[in-house]
Design an enzyme around this catalytic site. Structure first.
Site, PDB file in Angstrom:
ATOM      1  CG  ASP A 277     126.149   8.849  46.260  1.00 37.24           C
ATOM      2  OD1 ASP A 277     125.259   8.018  47.663  1.00 37.24           O
ATOM      3  OD2 ASP A 277     125.334  10.560  46.337  1.00 37.24           O
TER       4      ASP A 277
HETATM    5  C1  BGC Z   1     122.714  10.452  48.913  1.00 39.49           C
HETATM    6  C2  BGC Z   1     124.331  10.384  49.939  1.00 39.49           C
HETATM    7  C3  BGC Z   1     123.698   9.071  50.630  1.00 39.49           C
HETATM    8  C4  BGC Z   1     123.562   8.374  50.307  1.00 39.49           C
HETATM    9  C5  BGC Z   1     122.941   6.710  51.451  1.00 39.49           C
HETATM   10  C6  BGC Z   1     122.449   8.456  48.247  1.00 39.49           C
HETATM   11  O1  BGC Z   1     120.942   8.633  47.899  1.00 39.49           O
HETATM   12  O2  BGC Z   1     123.129  10.991  47.926  1.00 39.49           O
HETATM   13  O3  BGC Z   1     124.737  11.082  49.864  1.00 39.49           O
HETATM   14  O4  BGC Z   1     124.641   9.138  51.843  1.00 39.49           O
HETATM   15  O5  BGC Z   1     122.188   7.712  48.917  1.00 39.49           O
HETATM   16  O6  BGC Z   1     122.099   7.206  51.880  1.00 39.49           O
END
Ligand code: BGC
Length: 751
Positions: free
Chosen positions: A234
């Site tokens: 993530d």
């Molecule tokens: C989120 C993810 C997301 C990623 C990219 C993170 O803060 O938890 O779900 O895909 O950012 O935007």
């Protein structure tokens, strides 16, 4: 192990350690790294789960700023309520086409975390409180997306069930609970839909960051489930790049440039990291890049996708109640109340926020759909502020002139979002106050809700004539609401999460969102309806509930069992018939629950193990068949580290909700329980119960001259009292006939 790459693909062995390290990091916020010398291209990844969020170069990258226009399909909160695998697959395929249209190789979704608490700020991005439905619908999204040669990223793996302290909190979850509740959706998707990527979670699991949790990323994901794709972090979830790589985290996003790559190179050079681990990760990155190269550009049919978004939004609307058939609307004078009627809320904030191609306005749609009715409007409240007496008075006055009032209520954007959890489940006081006054008026009130996570409906829902839960239904939610209100669409959405009566009733109430960096999943496997049913607690609306404008009869249940659990080929076939007994066509969602046999562990009274939808004309009857396997009856035994089917009677329940079981049958299942390992710490009772251990122990202890068992084995009352002592403890007690030598001889013989 690095195998030879296919023709045209660079061989990982031809790359330098620095190049390999660079490939395990992105090159910017949304791209993987390229190695021009070796002909390796970079690919673009973008959010998100219910619509593309491709940010233009120079965007803020935090999800707040703009992204290129894309269809905002219903959020997972609404898709989860469709219970429609085919429809969700269609949405996934449309997302894939939009990704192709924008040259996006991997879409960062779906999110399949379990709705542990209604307070989680990101519940609108998740499908259900139940792992079975989360897995089936999540797999459908992945199948659809990847049918377009666009990769999915199943997230957030694992136990990411809150936003509070999300990058540091340690979810303390026992293995059985993980295996039965928090992992099965991932497991089902990985084993059946083969996603190109899995995204690790931000949080720690039992003290170890998900990004560097070998048990999660390698032991379970790859070795048990056979995952052959890439694990991406993530965004910002990597804390120790080398430890993460070693644990099975292939790609770090966004890249900690100059830091993470240097750490990897240094670790390989010092021998702290086996270069083969780096090579394996690079292989997976190259494979992803190769897979992505099969993708072809696409023209997006914006109109068709909007129409699909409308169909999906309507399918996710749940008719919670409909007294005296107030819906569908036919009244000549309809008063629409609520700012949401002209400023709809249809998606949540954060990384999933889409820049919609257009937005349907509920009021406009209703007015268009009901040309013969007089449809008036009063906003009644503002979305941001406290109660506005003037707006409320105007709304009450307008409602007084109508035959029916349609009140559009819900959670303002500020109340729920990625990044924080809610502290309560209430609708804003301004809305509740106004609703109370509307309910005191002469006209029946239809409440239409827009919210991403569950809200409390008590006590007002008892006085409302009808309640529609629309969730966050995407850009076409406004037309979908009109479709259902007018009867153009007969509602068929079903709750994929329980609506409780009180926040205090929720299973994780005392353990959410944790304290001092830890959140204890103290409710164990008793999540959602598993808990409410176990403690026999009333709820506002149960899991699986949802009405239709028609009615259905369930008949002719037949349950057929073949094979056996021990042989690994147990198959339970459940057949029944469903008939549309009303006057209009409609869709029923048939739900199959298994009531578990008593076992050595506490088990939920019933668990969803199958479902299907049937579309029926008035009077039409359909035969339905659903199947179960041993796994559907099993629990995870922490003692034996395996799935165990307890022998006994299982209840097969078919119904229209978890609390509206229409047909029930029982099946007796034979299964051999795994035997405890008989060592010195095994209890006397365990030894005696074992078909081999019992006779061996009896023979070793022997009998007296009269043929009676010696020592404790001849004294049933004593066995009842200290039979749960380990053999080694009893050996220390004089006169029981059990000695250390005897235990050593027995356990050596049994080891
Ligand atoms: C989120 C993810 C997301 C990623 C990219 C993170 O803060 O938890 O779900 O895909 O950012 O935007």
């Amino acid at each position: 192990m690095t195998s030879s790459p296919p023709a045209g693909v660079p061989d990982v062995r031809s790359l330098t350690v620095a190049e390999k390290a660079a490939l395990c990091l992105g090159s910017d916020f949304w791209h993987t790294a390229a190695v021009e010398r070796a002909g390796i291209e970079k690919i673009l990844v973008s959010d998100g789960p219910h619509g593309l969020r491709k940010q233009p170069e120079g965007g803020d990258h935090a999800g707040v700023g703009g992204s290129v226009p894309a269809t905002c399909f219903p959020t997972a909160s609404a898709l989860g309520a469709t219970w429609d695998v085919d429809l969700v697959r269609e949405v996934g395929a449309a997302l894939g086409v939009e990704a192709r249209g924008q040259d996006v190789a991997v879409v960062l979704g779906p999110g399949v975390n379990i709705k542990r608490s209604p307070l989680c700020g990101r519940n609108f991005e998740y499908l259900s409180e139940d792992p079975h439905i989360s897995g089936r619908l999540g797999a459908a999204l992945v199948h659809g997306l990847q049918s377009q040669n666009v990769g999915a990223s199943v997230k957030h793996y694992a136990a990411n069930n809150q936003e509070t302290d999300r990058l540091r909190v340690s979810a303390e979850v026992d293995e059985r609970t993980l295996r039965e509740i928090y992992l099965p959706a991932f497991e089902h998707i990985v084993t059946t839909a083969r996603p190109w990527t899995v995204m690790c979670a931000y949080n720690r699991l039992n003290g170890v960051h998900a990004s560097q949790n070998r048990w999660l990323l390698t032991d379970v994901l790859r070795e048990e489930w056979g995952f052959d794709g890439l694990v991406v972090s993530d965004w910002g979830a990597v804390f120790d790049r080398v430890a993460a790589l070693d644990a099975g985290l292939d790609l770090e996003m966004p890249p900690d440039l100059g830091v993470s790559d240097a750490a990897i190179v240094a670790a390989v050079e010092s021998g702290a990291l086996d270069e083969a681990v780096l090579d394996a990760a690079v292989d997976r990155v190259l494979r992803l890049v190769r897979r992505a190269s099969a993708r072809r550009p696409a023209q997006v049919d914006i109109e068709a996708h909007h129409a699909l978004a409308r169909r999906a939004a309507a399918a996710g609307i749940v008719l919670l109640k409909n007294d005296a058939g107030v819906l569908p609307l036919t009244a000549p004078r309809i008063c629409v109340v609520g700012e949401f009627a002209r400023t709809p809320r249809f998606q949540g904030a954060g990384s999933s926020q889409v820049n919609p191609t257009r937005v349907d306005i509920p009021l406009d749609q209703l007015q268009q759909a009901l040309p013969d009715s007089q449809v008036t409007f009063a906003p009644g409240f503002t979305l941001a502020g406290p109660s506005d007496a003037t707006l409320a008075d105007q709304a009450v006055a307008a409602a007084g002139e109508a035959d029916v009032v349609v009140a559009l209520l819900g959670l303002p954007a500020a109340d729920e979002s990625e990044g924080f959890d809610r502290a309560h489940m209430n609708l804003p006081a301004a809305q509740i106050d106004l609703l109370g006054r509307l309910l005191d008026g002469p006209a029946p009130v239809v409440v239409v809700l827009a919210n991403g996570s569950a809200v409390l409906l008590t006590p007002w829902h008892e006085r409302a004539a009808a309640v529609l839960e629309c969730w966050l239904g995407g850009q076409a939610a406004g037309s979908a609401v009109a479709d259902v209100l007018t009867g153009a669409v007969n509602p068929s959405g079903r709750l994929s999460e329980t609506l409780p009566l009180r926040l205090q009733d929720t299973p994780s109430y005392l353990n959410f969102p944790g304290e001092d960096g830890h959140v204890r999943y103290g409710e164990g496997v008793f999540v959602g309806y598993r808990y409410y049913d176990a403690v026999d607690r009333p709820v506002a609306y149960p899991f699986g509930h949802g009405l239709s404008y028609t009615t259905f009869d369930y008949t002719d249940l037949a349950v057929d069992v073949t094979g056996s659990s021990d042989a690994g080929d147990l198959l339970i076939t459940v057949r029944l018939a469903v008939t549309n007994t009303g006057a209009i066509a409609g869709r029923e969602v048939v739900q199959l629950y298994v009531g578990n046999a008593p076992a050595d562990v506490a088990r939920p009274p019933r668990e969803l193990r199958g479902f299907t939808v049937v579309d029926l004309q008035p009077g039409e009857r359909a035969d339905v068949e659903l199947t179960l396997t041993a796994r559907d009856l099993a629990y995870w035994s922490t003692a034996h580290h395996q799935w165990v089917v307890a022998p006994g009677n299982y209840t097969i329940e078919v119904g229209a909700s978890s609390r509206d079981i229409r047909l029930r049958s029982a099946v007796a299942i034979d299964a051999t329980a795994p035997r405890p390992s008989l060592d010195a710490m095994a209890t006397l009772e365990e030894w005696l119960a074992d078909p081999d251990g019992g006779p061996a122990l009896r023979a070793a202890v022997g009998t007296d001259d009269h043929g009676h068992p010696r020592g404790i084995l001849g004294d049933d009352e004593l066995i009842r009292i200290i039979g749960n002592f380990p053999l080694s403890t009893l050996a220390a007690f004089p006169g029981l006939g059990i000695t250390h030598d005897l235990v050593t001889a027995l356990t050596t013989g049994n080891s």
